[in-house]
Design a protein around this motif. Structure first.
Motif, PDB file in Angstrom:
ATOM      1  N   VAL A  17     -23.379   2.391  12.066  1.00 50.67           N
ATOM      2  CA  VAL A  17     -22.010   2.960  11.709  1.00 50.67           C
ATOM      3  C   VAL A  17     -21.990   2.924  10.236  1.00 50.67           C
ATOM      4  O   VAL A  17     -21.948   4.052   9.815  1.00 50.67           O
ATOM      5  CB  VAL A  17     -20.920   2.079  12.387  1.00 50.67           C
ATOM      6  CG1 VAL A  17     -19.804   2.719  11.405  1.00 50.67           C
ATOM      7  CG2 VAL A  17     -20.729   1.975  13.746  1.00 50.67           C
ATOM      8  N   TYR A 372     -13.551   7.335   6.507  1.00 47.22           N
ATOM      9  CA  TYR A 372     -14.440   7.637   7.449  1.00 47.22           C
ATOM     10  C   TYR A 372     -15.170   9.109   6.928  1.00 47.22           C
ATOM     11  O   TYR A 372     -16.311   9.282   7.187  1.00 47.22           O
ATOM     12  CB  TYR A 372     -13.894   8.021   8.656  1.00 47.22           C
ATOM     13  CG  TYR A 372     -13.777   6.608   9.646  1.00 47.22           C
ATOM     14  CD1 TYR A 372     -14.771   5.875   9.577  1.00 47.22           C
ATOM     15  CD2 TYR A 372     -12.491   6.339  10.019  1.00 47.22           C
ATOM     16  CE1 TYR A 372     -14.562   4.702  10.397  1.00 47.22           C
ATOM     17  CE2 TYR A 372     -12.318   5.229  10.680  1.00 47.22           C
ATOM     18  CZ  TYR A 372     -13.363   4.308  10.902  1.00 47.22           C
ATOM     19  OH  TYR A 372     -13.208   3.202  11.687  1.00 47.22           O
ATOM     20  N   ARG A 391     -10.236  -1.494  18.109  1.00 47.86           N
ATOM     21  CA  ARG A 391     -10.344   0.055  18.041  1.00 47.86           C
ATOM     22  C   ARG A 391      -9.183   0.533  18.143  1.00 47.86           C
ATOM     23  O   ARG A 391      -8.602   0.402  19.217  1.00 47.86           O
ATOM     24  CB  ARG A 391     -11.455   0.485  19.030  1.00 47.86           C
ATOM     25  CG  ARG A 391     -11.923   1.683  18.891  1.00 47.86           C
ATOM     26  CD  ARG A 391     -12.848   2.328  19.538  1.00 47.86           C
ATOM     27  NE  ARG A 391     -13.443   3.658  19.669  1.00 47.86           N
ATOM     28  CZ  ARG A 391     -12.753   4.905  20.238  1.00 47.86           C
ATOM     29  NH1 ARG A 391     -11.909   4.581  21.138  1.00 47.86           N
ATOM     30  NH2 ARG A 391     -12.877   5.950  20.108  1.00 47.86           N
ATOM     31  N   ALA A 427     -14.304   3.593  14.185  1.00 47.12           N
ATOM     32  CA  ALA A 427     -15.556   3.131  14.509  1.00 47.12           C
ATOM     33  C   ALA A 427     -15.894   1.742  13.975  1.00 47.12           C
ATOM     34  O   ALA A 427     -16.843   0.957  14.480  1.00 47.12           O
ATOM     35  CB  ALA A 427     -16.788   3.832  13.984  1.00 47.12           C
TER      36      ALA A 427
END
Length: 432
Positions: A17, A372, A391, A427
């Motif tokens: 990630v 992100y 999450r 994520a």
């Protein structure tokens, strides 16, 4: 501690990630770290997500004394940290207010409408009725026994509503420069000295640090966290930054005397603590008027260290940029190198960082959209170190409602070139 097991639980997936957040072509040479083994090092015993520790270390090495052995005092690199849920787990202002309400430390105002220019007439009437007029103006309200008064005060602070659900504030304000219920908090302490409020915050701090993780308390009929902790990783980061020659600041939307009660615990003194500062009267007592910034005059909360205000206060107090220019992003040499925060209130300050923009994930829309998206390659995302959130199931609404406009309406989150950031999936989190 759950943080030690978090890194193991995240495993190799975290590396994948984080790799997606790094611009193509970016390398982290092993020989650079090995060659700088004498530099101040972040603790290897404290768990960070993915390669966040290594990336932060690289920025520290490049900009600190190792990379600039002859740096002068006037050119020290700057790092700035939000406080609540960044340096500490949980909100220290709420803890201070809860302690004050339980110990009858809120003084009765002549009129509740004096405390905020946006307080509604209904809120003024409701607070007057709930808190009464039996005690003289300036005397302590019996909030430890008057549940109705405590409930209304805490509801206005926490939800910006009365207990009946009606809005407590109305009118116009710039929603990227202030939030009435945040500005209202220091105004609740009007009539006290800053030293008195700091002493209350120290007492709430002692109780919160002694309470077990997860502990709650009752404030009137409200349930509130009863504990707080300094995040060990952030405390260690600040220690290393100071040792490496960084000038470390706290930039908080909390109350100055409350923040001062906690900041020394991570080695940040009052001269390096930025927060809402209320002016004092001739007797040294806190008034309802708060310090302005960026050419805006002192007021009852029109501007404060909130979203764009955090940039303004840093620009003025740290970089010497005054007047309307303090609201604008400055060239790299007049910006912080490392910024850290957890919420949309921090997004502008954290986004101004030229080396590392660290975000603790609390599922806040705008800051997570920008993190992100990672348009400039500086953003690092870490789950909260203590009790990390799972999450977020729905995507962040970056393309539609992730941004708060000055008039308070939602809109899309845009990059500096005006393009819209697409919705982002969560994520980097604490697990299921």
């Amino acid at each position: 501690m759950r943080t030690a097991s978090l890194g193991a639980a995240l495993g190799l997936a975290s590396v994948a990630v984080l790799t997606s957040l790094v611009p193509a072509g970016t390398t982290y040479a092993a020989e650079t770290t090995a060659g700088r083994a004498h530099c101040p090092r972040l603790s290897s015993s404290l768990a960070w997500y993915g390669d966040n520790r290594e990336r932060l270390q690289r920025v520290i090495d490049e900009h600190g004394t190792c990379g600039n052995p002859h740096m002068s005092h006037g050119k020290r690199p700057v790092a700035a940290f939000d406080w609540d849920n960044t340096v500490t787990k949980n909100d220290i202002t709420d803890l201070a207010i809860a302690w004050a309400l339980k110990h009858d430390k809120i003084l009765r105002p002549a009129r509740w409408s004096d405390t905020s220019p946006w307080l509604t007439e209904e809120a003024d009437r409701t607070l007057t009725k709930a808190c009464g007029t039996d005690v003289p103006v300036g005397a302590p309200l019996p909030t430890s026994t008057n549940t109705a008064c405590t409930d209304e005060i805490f509801s206005v602070r926490s939800e910006a509503t009365l207990m009946n659900g009606h809005k407590a504030f109305a009118g116009e304000w710039n929603s990227r420069r202030t939030l009435p219920q945040y500005a209202w908090v220091p105004q609740l302490f009007a009539g006290h000295t800053e030293a008195e409020v700091t002493s209350y915050a120290r007492k709430s701090r002692a109780e919160a640090l002694a309470a077990p993780v997860g502990a709650t308390q009752r404030v009137g009929s409200h349930t509130l966290h009863a504990y707080a902790r300094y995040n060990p990783q952030i405390k260690d980061l600040i220690r290393v930054l100071k040792k490496a020659g960084f000038e470390v600041w706290v930039d908080s939307a909390g109350s100055t005397p409350v923040t001062n009660a906690w900041a020394g615990g991570v080695g940040v003194d009052r001269q390096h603590t930025l927060a809402i500062r209320n002016l004092l009267d001739r007797r040294g007592r806190i008034t309802y008027t708060q310090e302005g910034c960026g050419g805006e005059p002192d007021s009852k909360g029109t501007v404060m260290p909130y979203i764009e205000g955090k940039r303004c206060w840093l620009n003025e107090k740290v970089f010497g940029v005054t007047g309307p220019a303090a609201w604008k992003q400055q060239p790299p040499e007049k910006r912080l190198v490392i910024g850290a925060g957890d919420a949309d209130t921090d997004v502008t300050m954290v986004g101004d960082a030229t080396g590392a923009s660290l975000v603790l994930n609390r599922n806040k829309n705008e800051i997570m959209c920008r993190a992100y998206d990672n348009a400039d390659g500086t953003w690092l995302i870490n789950p909260m170190f203590i009790e990390p959130l799972p999450r977020k199931e729905a995507a962040y609404p970056c393309s539609t409602t992730g941004y708060t406009n000055p008039d308070g309406t939602p809109g899309p989150v845009r990059r500096q070139d005006g393009s819209v950031i697409p919705d982002k999936e969560d994520a980097v989190h604490g697990g299921r």
